[in-house]
Design an enzyme around this catalytic site. Structure first.
Site, PDB file in Angstrom:
ATOM      1  N   ASP A  87      -6.444  26.913  28.466  1.00 18.39           N
ATOM      2  CA  ASP A  87      -5.814  26.236  29.595  1.00 18.39           C
ATOM      3  C   ASP A  87      -5.018  27.207  30.458  1.00 18.39           C
ATOM      4  O   ASP A  87      -3.966  27.678  30.056  1.00 18.39           O
ATOM      5  CB  ASP A  87      -4.901  25.135  29.053  1.00 18.39           C
ATOM      6  CG  ASP A  87      -4.181  24.361  30.137  1.00 18.39           C
ATOM      7  OD1 ASP A  87      -4.644  24.393  31.294  1.00 18.39           O
ATOM      8  OD2 ASP A  87      -3.163  23.715  29.824  1.00 18.39           O
ATOM      9  N   SER A  90      -1.147  26.138  31.448  1.00 18.23           N
ATOM     10  CA  SER A  90      -0.007  26.114  30.534  1.00 18.23           C
ATOM     11  C   SER A  90       0.036  27.458  29.805  1.00 18.23           C
ATOM     12  O   SER A  90      -0.879  28.273  29.957  1.00 18.23           O
ATOM     13  CB  SER A  90      -0.111  24.950  29.537  1.00 18.23           C
ATOM     14  OG  SER A  90      -1.209  25.131  28.667  1.00 18.23           O
ATOM     15  N   TRP A  94      -0.527  25.995  20.570  1.00 20.59           N
ATOM     16  CA  TRP A  94      -0.058  25.105  19.508  1.00 20.59           C
ATOM     17  C   TRP A  94      -1.245  24.391  18.872  1.00 20.59           C
ATOM     18  O   TRP A  94      -2.287  24.191  19.512  1.00 20.59           O
ATOM     19  CB  TRP A  94       0.959  24.078  20.026  1.00 20.59           C
ATOM     20  CG  TRP A  94       0.379  23.035  20.947  1.00 20.59           C
ATOM     21  CD1 TRP A  94       0.306  23.081  22.301  1.00 20.59           C
ATOM     22  CD2 TRP A  94      -0.220  21.781  20.551  1.00 20.59           C
ATOM     23  NE1 TRP A  94      -0.303  21.944  22.792  1.00 20.59           N
ATOM     24  CE2 TRP A  94      -0.632  21.132  21.748  1.00 20.59           C
ATOM     25  CE3 TRP A  94      -0.436  21.163  19.324  1.00 20.59           C
ATOM     26  CZ2 TRP A  94      -1.258  19.887  21.725  1.00 20.59           C
ATOM     27  CZ3 TRP A  94      -1.074  19.921  19.310  1.00 20.59           C
ATOM     28  CH2 TRP A  94      -1.467  19.301  20.505  1.00 20.59           C
ATOM     29  N   TYR A 130       2.419  17.372  28.656  1.00 24.92           N
ATOM     30  CA  TYR A 130       1.316  17.564  29.585  1.00 24.92           C
ATOM     31  C   TYR A 130       1.135  16.282  30.399  1.00 24.92           C
ATOM     32  O   TYR A 130       1.840  15.298  30.193  1.00 24.92           O
ATOM     33  CB  TYR A 130       0.024  17.883  28.820  1.00 24.92           C
ATOM     34  CG  TYR A 130       0.114  19.120  27.957  1.00 24.92           C
ATOM     35  CD1 TYR A 130      -0.177  20.372  28.473  1.00 24.92           C
ATOM     36  CD2 TYR A 130       0.502  19.028  26.620  1.00 24.92           C
ATOM     37  CE1 TYR A 130      -0.097  21.517  27.690  1.00 24.92           C
ATOM     38  CE2 TYR A 130       0.584  20.163  25.821  1.00 24.92           C
ATOM     39  CZ  TYR A 130       0.281  21.404  26.368  1.00 24.92           C
ATOM     40  OH  TYR A 130       0.373  22.524  25.580  1.00 24.92           O
ATOM     41  N   THR A 273      -7.685  21.229  33.853  1.00 27.53           N
ATOM     42  CA  THR A 273      -7.807  20.014  34.662  1.00 27.53           C
ATOM     43  C   THR A 273      -9.255  19.876  35.115  1.00 27.53           C
ATOM     44  O   THR A 273      -9.832  20.813  35.664  1.00 27.53           O
ATOM     45  CB  THR A 273      -6.876  20.073  35.886  1.00 27.53           C
ATOM     46  OG1 THR A 273      -5.525  20.115  35.449  1.00 27.53           O
ATOM     47  CG2 THR A 273      -7.070  18.856  36.779  1.00 27.53           C
TER      48      THR A 273
END
Length: 382
Positions: A87, A90, A94, A130, A273
């Site tokens: 992503d 971000s 995790w 998010y 996205t």
């Protein structure tokens, strides 16, 4: 010569991504979609404006995850495998942990620190929100393997809670963020920053190719660029902010007429996205132009028969035009019969910010250059 050979072996790492069944498709097949949309309002802006997170439900479903691209990484010694989204919107890595009792953790891979001889715990907590979900947990250190690259002492989040039900239906376990360190929750150093600082890549950049129409071959390449996946030359766009991969849009036009982003605006190139996202006024203009109308769930629908008649939506960036054809921004959805879904979506924030998601990235090979703080774009090879 031996050292040079070893460097060449670790300098490039290509992660092959799988296009998989989306959360939306899973809910549709189980007959849960309509009820889920009614019960879970969503705010795509939460990911970009954390101050919005207390205004809306913390775990909504958003349709920008209709197309997910996921890859496999390993954490620990011996390695424990996890499916993640890479992503660029971000910065944290995790994964679920064995300490998580949320429903979303029950059907995903969970990291067990006790089974890794190289794990180091911390007392530091982490919380990330998010647009479609959140996690809380704590930070730890361990070896993370991404492709052929081993990143030692990588800090990452171990989830203890994943509220709501969105992540329960997600085909991925966690998220590997590829944005800038300033965006990282709890000050955790991003994976790619450690790759750079440890000299694990030959160039301080990574590139992304996303296939379309169910084709195979999507990848994230760390430390290199594969010119066989695009045509012409890369056009380099300087970043306007080093937080997300944020650039300046000159305009958004149709047949030479500006329909949004008049006078320029900001945009984020975001692999996390799926849709093309923008402020309410600009999106409304585009929806009106393409004949999009909202259904009871707030989804914008377009008559499928109009696809061949609709023009390109053109994003002009740094003086170069990047057309997105109707075949890319109109998507067929089985549950809507003769209607298709618009690939444009509102962001619930009064700002002229746009998000160039997977619909855009499928059209253009993207290079994310940390050494020069710029993004390279070129049309994908057909």
């Amino acid at each position: 010569m031996k050292c040079l050979l070893l460097l060449s072996l670790v300098a490039l790492s290509q992660i092959h991504l799988k296009k998989t069944k989306s959360v939306r498709q899973t809910l549709e097949e189980q007959g849960l979609l309509d009820d889920f949309l009614k019960k879970h309002p969503y705010n795509i802006g939460t990911k970009y404006f954390p101050g919005l997170q207390n205004t809306f439900a913390s775990e909504p479903l958003q349709n920008y995850l209709d197309n997910e691209y996921i890859g496999t990484i390993s954490i620990g010694t011996p390695p424990q495998q996890f499916i993640v989204i890479f992503d660029t919107g971000s910065s944290n890595l995790w994964v679920p942990s064995v300490y998580c009792s949320s429903e979303a953790c029950s059907n995903h891979h969970k990291f067990n620190p006790q089974q890794s001889s190289t794990f180091q715990a911390t007392s530091q907590s982490v919380s990330i929100t998010y647009g479609t979900g959140s996690m809380t947990g704590f930070l730890g250190y361990d070896t993370v393997q991404v492709g052929s690259i081993d990143v030692t002492n990588q800090i990452f989040g171990l989830s203890q809670t994943e509220p709501g039900s969105f992540l329960y239906y997600a085909p991925f376990d966690g998220i590997l963020g590829l944005a800038y360190p300033r965006l990282s929750a709890s000050g955790a150093t991003p994976v790619f920053d450690n790759m750079m600082s440890e000299g694990l890549v030959s160039q301080d950049l990574f590139s992304v190719f996303l296939s379309s129409d169910g084709q195979q071959g999507s990848f994230v390449m760390f430390g290199g660029i594969d010119s066989s996946y695009y045509t012409g030359s890369l056009n380099w766009v300087p970043l306007s902010a080093e937080l997300y991969w944020q650039i300046t849009l000159d305009s958004i036009t149709v047949n030479g007429q500006t329909i949004a982003c008049s006078g320029g605006c900001q945009a984020i190139v975001d692999t996390g996205t799926s849709l093309l996202v923008g402020p309410p006024n600009g999106i409304a203009n585009i929806q009106n132009f393409i004949g999009g109308s909202q259904d009871s769930n707030g989804q914008y629908l377009v008559n499928c028969n109009a696809i061949n008649e609709l023009p390109d939506i053109v994003f002009t960036i740094n003086g170069i035009q990047y057309p997105v054809p109707a075949s890319a921004y109109i998507r067929q959805v089985r549950s809507y019969q003769s209607y298709c879904m618009s690939g444009f979506e509102n962001i619930a924030f009064q700002s002229d910010l746009w998000i160039l998601g997977d619909i855009f990235i499928r059209q253009y090979y993207c290079v994310f250059d940390r050494a020069n703080n710029q993004v390279g774009l070129a049309p994908v090879a057909q």
